[in-house]
Design an enzyme around this catalytic site. Sequence first.
Site, short mmCIF file in Angstrom:
data_model
loop_
_atom_site.label_atom_id
_atom_site.label_comp_id
_atom_site.label_asym_id
_atom_site.label_seq_id
_atom_site.Cartn_x
_atom_site.Cartn_y
_atom_site.Cartn_z
N ASP A 69 -6.51 1.21 3.30
CA ASP A 69 -7.47 0.32 2.88
C ASP A 69 -8.43 0.84 1.66
O ASP A 69 -8.30 1.84 1.17
CB ASP A 69 -8.59 0.32 3.99
CG ASP A 69 -9.33 1.23 4.56
OD1 ASP A 69 -10.32 2.00 3.58
OD2 ASP A 69 -9.02 2.14 5.59
N TYR A 70 -9.31 0.12 1.10
CA TYR A 70 -9.80 0.27 -0.22
C TYR A 70 -10.76 1.72 -0.15
O TYR A 70 -10.76 2.36 -1.35
CB TYR A 70 -10.87 -0.62 -0.56
CG TYR A 70 -11.40 -0.81 -1.77
CD1 TYR A 70 -10.84 -0.76 -2.93
CD2 TYR A 70 -12.86 -0.84 -2.01
CE1 TYR A 70 -11.37 -1.14 -4.26
CE2 TYR A 70 -13.66 -0.81 -3.35
CZ TYR A 70 -12.62 -1.02 -4.34
OH TYR A 70 -13.38 -0.90 -5.93
#
Length: 257
Positions: free
Chosen positions: A121-122
């Site tokens: 994820d980011y």
Amino acid sequence: MPNAYSRALKAHDNNQEGIRLQKILAQAGFGSRRKCEQIILDGRVEVDGELVTELGARADPSKQEIRVDGSRVRLNPNHITLALNKPRKVLSTMDDPKGRYTLRDIVGDKYERIFHMGRLDYDSEGLILMTNDGELSQHVMHPKYEVEKTYIATLQGRISGNVCRRLVSQGVQLDDGWIRLDHCAIIDANHDTTLVKVVLHSGKNRIVRRIFDAVGFPVKRLVRTQIGPIKLGDLKSGSYRVLSQTEVRSLAKEVGL
């Protein structure tokens, strides 16, 4: 009496067709030419399902299936597999219409048709594997093979060993079902945070963060350090390296190739 395949290999050798098996094995990362010769003499090599123990044997890796100890030898000079250390605030994609930083900004356009095997994820960081080998990618990402992944997580709050043990023995129920950790160990702790090492097979979105959110210890920082046999090691954030043939072979073996 020699079998049909042995006779065919001798014919190949006499006609100088194909590539000597020890050279194929050396190129595939099985060691020096001498070591690969010993692998053949030890009866560990099969070509198209037939045992081969002759050093003069030749084969065509583009047309024939070569196996060592039951695992297929995969040799394609056009295939490349990378280990990349993704920083925070980088999207696990090659392109973003909003112009945000992506994996392409790290690897550039040097490798044709390369793509990532799984995501982070980011806000997470660490190991991402990339390849242009479609078959390898399909196996690594397929739930059937359940490739083990290792993370180092910094948690908000001081988690107890009992919570770790419960996440391994019983698991926790999330919106999409029950999930258990394969391993959970406290590395360090102070009054405000706990550093834990966790291992699990699931590749579900934000799974580590969701697990610890569910037990009341939000993840402040998450780093993936290993996927199957491939380790992040001392690879610097925002950089990548090409996996050796030995590493690719170990990864392929892990996922049944």
